[in-house]
Write an enzyme that holds these catalytic residues in place. Structure first.
Site, PDB file in Angstrom:
ATOM      1  NE  ARG A 133      -2.346   2.315   9.478  1.00 37.45           N
ATOM      2  CZ  ARG A 133      -3.391   1.255   9.086  1.00 37.45           C
ATOM      3  NH1 ARG A 133      -4.181   1.233   8.258  1.00 37.45           N
ATOM      4  NH2 ARG A 133      -3.231   0.273  10.215  1.00 37.45           N
ATOM      5  CE  LYS A 160      -7.958   4.118   8.994  1.00 33.59           C
ATOM      6  NZ  LYS A 160      -9.069   3.324   8.630  1.00 33.59           N
ATOM      7  CB  CYS A 217     -11.538  -1.353   4.436  1.00 38.80           C
ATOM      8  SG  CYS A 217     -10.571  -1.932   5.741  1.00 38.80           S
ATOM      9  CE  LYS A 250      -7.737   0.677  11.494  1.00 34.38           C
ATOM     10  NZ  LYS A 250      -8.192  -0.198  10.556  1.00 34.38           N
ATOM     11  CB  CYS A 255     -14.402  -8.379   7.912  1.00 41.58           C
ATOM     12  SG  CYS A 255     -13.348  -6.945   8.120  1.00 41.58           S
ATOM     13  CB  CYS A 267      -8.976  -9.008   2.761  1.00 43.29           C
ATOM     14  SG  CYS A 267      -9.124  -8.517   4.441  1.00 43.29           S
ATOM     15  CB  CYS A 274     -13.395  -3.505   1.696  1.00 42.04           C
ATOM     16  SG  CYS A 274     -14.139  -5.150   2.209  1.00 42.04           S
ATOM     17  NE  ARG A 333      -3.549   0.015   2.670  1.00 46.38           N
ATOM     18  CZ  ARG A 333      -3.925  -0.676   3.898  1.00 46.38           C
ATOM     19  NH1 ARG A 333      -3.647   0.005   4.935  1.00 46.38           N
ATOM     20  NH2 ARG A 333      -4.914  -1.557   3.556  1.00 46.38           N
TER      21      ARG A 333
END
Length: 647
Positions: A146, A232, A502, A230, A498, A459, A453, A77
């Site tokens: 991120r 953001k 995302c 994370k 899930c 994934c 996603c 990524r």
């Protein structure tokens, strides 16, 4: 006021990942050792650290064979502040995808690129190639800041948009990991040439006195353990919610004076969408209004918020580690007070803002300086060639011929900008030849505003399909709308495989969240502008039951909506109890299946009716309401099971 920072590790036993970070020598080991080994994959400790370097170890679940090693591969990524992709980098990524990946690129919902299918033996070459072509993967994943988002629109005559780009880049630089591990491992210590950091950013990274800096550390802002999870960040402008600002840990809103000069920023904090099924202590949450900060103090305030989360975020339970849980547990006032301790002074009150609206910036548009930009819709963010649809070829040819820069959008689309008017025809001819639509009005609206996603097969967190399933789901929704006289309706649909969210399904008008193989939790009631959380309506809907589930809801929407009311606003206004009550008693008209008498008239449509005792009817109605299903479905299922048992 000088404040000594508490230990980053909470008094409770820290999670295993905290120990991995502590022993890693600032993200070096065991990645540095294992990348040299002739194996197909890394061990668990290295997998956790690899994320900080911008990669996830995955396996292609379509290729799993019992008794054989998994088909290990890696997702890379990129980190592109404000979605900026220089032409040189785009061509390098396009070539890497063909030579070492699965021949596609995936635009992410955080304005970066993902490349799938890279083998371990090619990982070092791929990362080195990205860095040498003005890109980076450092910090695209992992427990740190991120990619910093910003509206992708290149309006050169609207200074607030230019400020958003500038400060997105500067905050990305401020919060970038300082460890030398990245360049040591992937470029053998050679630090690639990159854009110069702003002097204000360099000064802000070292400035201390209030506890934001960890002294004598290779990571002055993050320290040995980095962030609990994370983090953001986005920077936007008043009224522009192309960035889903309420879903971010930290949002800065550019505030200018009447002359268009930057004065400061409104600050939101505490948004986040990731959650876990059947864990009520995890939840999606909207960001809160925190304060206003003058432009000269913005970097110190960002550091103060990061330090508060660094030192007080939960490091024992990773499901409870995001900033949203800290603010939810403390309340905004306590959080603001703690931030002021790190900031060294009081913060100013939040300033009024106009209503935020969603924009996608598709199609040909003026950018305000005589040049043009073009927003191209990328369905599910997947840049690929398939049949007569040659998107990957088209984008490559445009960059090769015209050397145009790109901005990736938060809705996984692509914007070319700085296009001279005499270049428009060249671009349009390439798009036409490659079967790419440039007029957004020709795109099916459900598709235009949908996101999904990647999910299966790559994934590791995916419970069920998303990117591969949503085209069929949208077709069914469109057919249902057309069938029920709602031909002109569309709304924001988002799907994830899930509950991590995302593709931000919890902000959608209609959200699908993978809950079991071929089944989804359904969320309703988000707003078209993505300023309100949706709510869970049903826990498990099999994709085969989609039409019977949605039809009564759409019929109720048609019957009871207010003029001009969107589907999400309708669901939020009437509430789930009213929707369940209507759907529980909804009986679709069904064709008469008995032999029809010969007649010149068209056969009538009839319903097959049976009588129930009042007691049974009330129990059936209650069961249908609690399950969010029509009574007809429950009756049919019960009778079918009963009749199968008959001799």
């Amino acid at each position: 006021m000088v404040k000594s920072a508490p230990s980053p590790i909470a008094s409770r036993k820290p999670s295993k990942v905290e120990g991995i970070k502590e022993k890693s020598n600032f993200l070096r080991e065991p990645v540095a050792t294992q990348i040299l080994e002739d194996t197909t994959h890394f061990n668990e400790d290295a997998i956790q650290l690899l994320k900080f370097h911008g990669s996830y170890q995955q396996d292609n679940r379509d290729n799993r064979v019992k008794g054989q090693e998994k088909d290990y591969q890696f997702m890379l990524r990129t980190k592109n502040p404000a979605g900026f992709v220089p032409p040189q980098l785009y061509l390098a990524l396009d070539k890497l995808a063909d030579e070492y990946g699965n021949r596609t690129l995936r635009v992410t919902t955080r304005q970066g690129f993902q490349m799938h299918g890279i083998l371990k033996k090619n990982l070092k070459l791929a990362i080195a190639t990205i860095v040498k072509n003005l890109g980076s993967t450092l910090g695209a994943c992992g427990d740190l800041n991120r990619n910093v988002m910003a509206p992708p629109a290149p309006f050169k005559n609207r200074p607030e948009y230019q400020y958003a780009w500038e400060y997105a880049q500067n905050i990305a630089d401020l919060l970038s990991p300082q460890t030398g591990a990245y360049y040591e491992i992937w470029l053998d210590g050679e630090k690639a040439i990159s854009a110069q950091e702003s002097p204000e950013v360099k000064a802000a990274r070292q400035r201390n006195g209030t506890g934001t800096i960890i002294h004598d550390s290779e990571e002055p802002i993050y320290g040995t353990h980095y962030m609990p999870r994370k983090f953001k960040v986005c920077v936007t402008v008043p009224g522009d919610n192309s960035v889903d600002l309420y879903s971010q840990d930290l949002t800065l809103v550019v505030m200018t004076n009447q002359q268009g000069e930057l004065e400061g920023f409104n600050v939101f904090a505490g948004g986040g969408l990731g959650r876990t099924h059947n864990k009520e202590e995890t939840f999606a949450r909207l960001a809160d209004e925190i304060c206003y900060v003058a432009k000269d103090d913005v970097y110190d305030l960002v550091k103060a918020i990061v330090a508060t989360q660094r030192d007080y975020g939960d490091r024992s339970d990773r499901r409870h580690a995001r900033l949203k849980y800290l603010i939810n547990d403390w309340g905004v006032d306590k959080f603001r007070a703690k931030v002021e301790e790190y900031f060294g002074k009081s913060v100013a009150p939040f300033k009024p803002l106009p209503e935020f609206k969603y924009q996608d910036f598709l199609g040909w548009q003026e950018q305000g300086d005589g040049k043009l930009f073009l927003g191209i819709s990328v369905e599910n963010g997947r840049v690929k060639d398939q049949g007569s649809f040659q998107l990957k070829t088209a984008l490559r040819e445009i960059v090769e011929q015209l050397n145009l820069p790109i901005r990736l959008t938060p809705h996984h689309n692509v914007i070319f900008y700085d296009i001279e008017p005499n270049q428009k025809q060249v671009v349009q001819e390439i798009l036409n030849r490659c079967g790419i639509i440039s007029d957004p009005n020709q795109i099916e609206p459900l598709v235009r505003y949908a996101m999904a996603c990647p999910a299966l097969p790559t994934c590791g967190l995916a419970i069920t399909e998303s990117e591969r399933a949503i085209p069929g789901i949208l077709e069914q929704i469109r057919a249902l709308l057309d069938k029920n006289g709602l031909q002109n309706e569309h709304f924001v649909v988002r799907m994830t495989g899930c509950p991590n969210g995302c593709a931000r399904p919890y902000m959608a008008e209609l959200g699908f969240v993978g809950s079991a193989p071929e089944s989804y939790q359904v969320w309703l009631g988000g707003s078209p502008a993505q300023t309100r959380l949706a709510q869970p309506y049903t826990e498990k809907l099999h994709h085969n039951d989609l039409e019977s589930f949605l039809e009564p809801i759409f019929v109720y929407f048609k019957k009871s909506r207010q003029p001009g009311e969107s589907f999400g606003d309708f669901c939020d206004r009437v509430g789930f109890d009213a929707i369940r009550e209507f759907t529980a008693t909804y009986e679709p008209e069904t064709a008469d299946i008995e032999p029809k008498a010969k007649t010149s008239q068209s056969p009538s449509r009839s319903r097959h009716r049976i009588s129930l005792h009042d007691e049974i009817y009330e129990k059936l109605k209650a069961a249908a309401t609690s399950q969010g299903q029509p009574m007809t479905n429950l009756v049919n299922e019960a009778l079918k099971e009963y009749l199968q048992k008959l001799p």
